[in-house]
Design a protein around this motif. Structure first.
Motif, PDB file in Angstrom:
ATOM      1  N   ARG A  83    -110.473  82.799 -21.891  1.00 29.62           N
ATOM      2  CA  ARG A  83    -111.700  83.310 -21.270  1.00 29.62           C
ATOM      3  C   ARG A  83    -111.980  82.636 -19.937  1.00 29.62           C
ATOM      4  N   PHE A  84    -111.476  81.415 -19.755  1.00 29.20           N
ATOM      5  CA  PHE A  84    -111.736  80.687 -18.522  1.00 29.20           C
ATOM      6  C   PHE A  84    -110.691  80.943 -17.437  1.00 29.20           C
ATOM      7  N   ALA A  85    -109.871  81.937 -17.606  1.00 29.79           N
ATOM      8  CA  ALA A  85    -108.976  82.335 -16.520  1.00 29.79           C
ATOM      9  C   ALA A  85    -109.833  82.716 -15.317  1.00 29.79           C
ATOM     10  N   GLY A  86    -109.640  82.020 -14.197  1.00 26.79           N
ATOM     11  CA  GLY A  86    -110.419  82.292 -12.998  1.00 26.79           C
ATOM     12  C   GLY A  86    -111.757  81.584 -12.941  1.00 26.79           C
ATOM     13  N   ILE A  87    -112.093  80.782 -13.949  1.00 27.17           N
ATOM     14  CA  ILE A  87    -113.342  80.013 -13.964  1.00 27.17           C
ATOM     15  C   ILE A  87    -112.993  78.534 -14.010  1.00 27.17           C
ATOM     16  N   ASP A  88    -113.590  77.745 -13.132  1.00 23.26           N
ATOM     17  CA  ASP A  88    -113.384  76.305 -13.151  1.00 23.26           C
ATOM     18  C   ASP A  88    -114.230  75.703 -14.273  1.00 23.26           C
ATOM     19  N   PRO A  89    -113.615  75.083 -15.280  1.00 25.02           N
ATOM     20  CA  PRO A  89    -114.411  74.542 -16.395  1.00 25.02           C
ATOM     21  C   PRO A  89    -115.341  73.408 -15.991  1.00 25.02           C
ATOM     22  N   MET A  90    -115.134  72.816 -14.818  1.00 29.87           N
ATOM     23  CA  MET A  90    -116.068  71.803 -14.356  1.00 29.87           C
ATOM     24  C   MET A  90    -117.270  72.431 -13.660  1.00 29.87           C
ATOM     25  N   ASP A  91    -117.150  73.674 -13.225  1.00 26.46           N
ATOM     26  CA  ASP A  91    -118.280  74.406 -12.645  1.00 26.46           C
ATOM     27  C   ASP A  91    -119.153  75.034 -13.730  1.00 26.46           C
ATOM     28  N   VAL A  92    -118.524  75.454 -14.807  1.00 23.51           N
ATOM     29  CA  VAL A  92    -119.250  76.049 -15.935  1.00 23.51           C
ATOM     30  C   VAL A  92    -118.817  75.288 -17.185  1.00 23.51           C
ATOM     31  N   PRO A  93    -119.470  74.146 -17.475  1.00 21.78           N
ATOM     32  CA  PRO A  93    -118.987  73.266 -18.535  1.00 21.78           C
ATOM     33  C   PRO A  93    -119.457  73.648 -19.940  1.00 21.78           C
ATOM     34  N   ALA A  94    -119.340  74.920 -20.266  1.00 21.13           N
ATOM     35  CA  ALA A  94    -119.726  75.376 -21.608  1.00 21.13           C
ATOM     36  C   ALA A  94    -119.188  76.774 -21.831  1.00 21.13           C
ATOM     37  N   VAL A  95    -119.112  77.149 -23.095  1.00 19.93           N
ATOM     38  CA  VAL A  95    -118.654  78.479 -23.479  1.00 19.93           C
ATOM     39  C   VAL A  95    -119.376  78.875 -24.757  1.00 19.93           C
ATOM     40  N   LEU A  96    -119.471  80.171 -24.983  1.00 17.46           N
ATOM     41  CA  LEU A  96    -120.030  80.714 -26.217  1.00 17.46           C
ATOM     42  C   LEU A  96    -118.893  81.397 -26.973  1.00 17.46           C
ATOM     43  N   VAL A  97    -118.507  80.858 -28.110  1.00 18.93           N
ATOM     44  CA  VAL A  97    -117.457  81.481 -28.913  1.00 18.93           C
ATOM     45  C   VAL A  97    -118.089  82.580 -29.744  1.00 18.93           C
ATOM     46  N   ARG A  98    -117.625  83.788 -29.533  1.00 17.17           N
ATOM     47  CA  ARG A  98    -118.248  84.954 -30.162  1.00 17.17           C
ATOM     48  C   ARG A  98    -118.307  84.800 -31.680  1.00 17.17           C
ATOM     49  N   ASN A  99    -119.464  85.137 -32.246  1.00 20.58           N
ATOM     50  CA  ASN A  99    -119.738  85.070 -33.682  1.00 20.58           C
ATOM     51  C   ASN A  99    -119.760  83.638 -34.223  1.00 20.58           C
ATOM     52  N   HIS A 100    -119.671  82.654 -33.349  1.00 14.56           N
ATOM     53  CA  HIS A 100    -119.553  81.270 -33.816  1.00 14.56           C
ATOM     54  C   HIS A 100    -120.620  80.404 -33.152  1.00 14.56           C
ATOM     55  N   GLY A 101    -120.381  79.973 -31.926  1.00 15.16           N
ATOM     56  CA  GLY A 101    -121.367  79.122 -31.286  1.00 15.16           C
ATOM     57  C   GLY A 101    -120.830  78.455 -30.049  1.00 15.16           C
ATOM     58  N   PRO A 102    -121.586  77.502 -29.496  1.00 17.98           N
ATOM     59  CA  PRO A 102    -121.238  76.915 -28.214  1.00 17.98           C
ATOM     60  C   PRO A 102    -120.328  75.694 -28.315  1.00 17.98           C
ATOM     61  N   PHE A 103    -119.495  75.546 -27.293  1.00 14.68           N
ATOM     62  CA  PHE A 103    -118.804  74.311 -26.992  1.00 14.68           C
ATOM     63  C   PHE A 103    -119.205  73.932 -25.569  1.00 14.68           C
ATOM     64  N   ALA A 104    -119.411  72.644 -25.341  1.00 14.94           N
ATOM     65  CA  ALA A 104    -119.702  72.140 -24.000  1.00 14.94           C
ATOM     66  C   ALA A 104    -118.844  70.908 -23.768  1.00 14.94           C
ATOM     67  N   TRP A 105    -118.723  70.498 -22.526  1.00 11.53           N
ATOM     68  CA  TRP A 105    -117.852  69.369 -22.212  1.00 11.53           C
ATOM     69  C   TRP A 105    -118.341  68.665 -20.963  1.00 11.53           C
ATOM     70  N   GLY A 106    -117.743  67.498 -20.704  1.00 13.27           N
ATOM     71  CA  GLY A 106    -118.129  66.733 -19.530  1.00 13.27           C
ATOM     72  C   GLY A 106    -117.219  65.549 -19.322  1.00 13.27           C
ATOM     73  N   ALA A 107    -117.539  64.769 -18.310  1.00 15.27           N
ATOM     74  CA  ALA A 107    -116.719  63.618 -17.931  1.00 15.27           C
ATOM     75  C   ALA A 107    -116.983  62.399 -18.797  1.00 15.27           C
ATOM     76  N   SER A 108    -117.982  62.458 -19.676  1.00 10.52           N
ATOM     77  CA  SER A 108    -118.291  61.369 -20.598  1.00 10.52           C
ATOM     78  C   SER A 108    -118.965  61.968 -21.815  1.00 10.52           C
ATOM     79  N   GLY A 109    -119.074  61.161 -22.876  1.00 12.29           N
ATOM     80  CA  GLY A 109    -119.778  61.644 -24.054  1.00 12.29           C
ATOM     81  C   GLY A 109    -121.219  61.987 -23.745  1.00 12.29           C
TER      82      GLY A 109
END
Length: 231
Positions: A152-178
């Motif tokens: 899904r992040f093809a063409g999207i920089d994951p550091m510009d958009v540091p989260a995703v919504l997994v369909r029917n499931h829920g969110p994942f987010a990320w960053g440079a530290s906990g």
């Protein structure tokens, strides 16, 4: 070889989740990686947050082998591992079932950019993934979840958009530290709640204009950032 520092950071980030209101019961987990050593620590599966200790954190290598810890790692560990392997620059991944973000995932909707709170954290809509196939769900499900996120992040920089919504499931987010990954997960839940309320008042609410998005994101991120204090 000691993994104490990432275990301590991982414990602190996991303990922050219930304080933010992002998790119920034992839903959710945080991992923290050492990319140079290609290892990451993660919450053990199904252990209550108020019972966690630093020694409970499980350390895995980037091939998925447990190299320290006596408890079973989070069942979502393969998803975390997939993101560490594919998203350069991230050191921590957070997964929750926070309610407003889950609502967008269950509605199969990208989280739109409606206002400046969103713009401060996410340089564009937070994307929702496609539906997983029966083969993906019936196979190495958690690993395939990671692959669907990467797709899904093809063409999207994951550091510009540091989260995703997994369909029917829920969110994942990320960053440079906990701490930053937890902050991004909390920001996601906040803007999802705001969006639900805005769209309930006006289902045709327009997206924030591009120049406003660019201004708010760039003042907090990148070489020209000027929000906050130096250092």
């Amino acid at each position: 070889m000691s993994y104490q520092s990432i275990k301590e950071e991982c414990l602190a980030a996991n303990l922050a989740l219930p304080r933010t209101g992002l998790v119920d019961l034992t839903f959710g987990n945080v991992s923290v990686a050492d990319p140079e050593r290609r290892v990451f620590a993660i919450k053990p599966s199904g252990v209550a947050y108020d019972a966690l200790t630093v020694d409970d954190m499980v350390v895995l290598d980037y091939d998925g082998n447990v190299i320290e810890g006596t408890l079973r790692p989070s069942s979502d560990a393969p998803t975390h591992r997939c993101l560490f392997l594919h998203f350069a620059g991230i050191r921590s991944v957070v997964h929750t079932h926070s309610r407003s973000a889950v609502a967008f995932a269950q509605a199969a909707l990208d989280l739109p950019v409606l206002g400046t709170t969103h713009c401060d954290y996410f340089n564009g809509p937070v994307p929702v993934t496609r539906t997983m196939t029966p083969e993906e769900v019936g196979g190495a499900y958690e690993w395939e979840t990671g692959k669907v996120i990467v797709e899904r992040f093809a063409g999207i920089d994951p550091m510009d958009v540091p989260a995703v919504l997994v369909r029917n499931h829920g969110p994942f987010a990320w960053g440079a530290s906990g701490a930053k990954a937890v902050e991004n997960a909390l920001a996601l839940e906040i803007v999802a709640d705001m969006a639900i309320k805005a769209l309930s008042l006006n289902p045709a609410a327009p997206a924030a204009p591009g120049h406003l998005l660019e201004k708010h994101f760039s003042r907090k991120h990148g070489a020209g950032a000027y929000y906050g204090q130096a250092g």
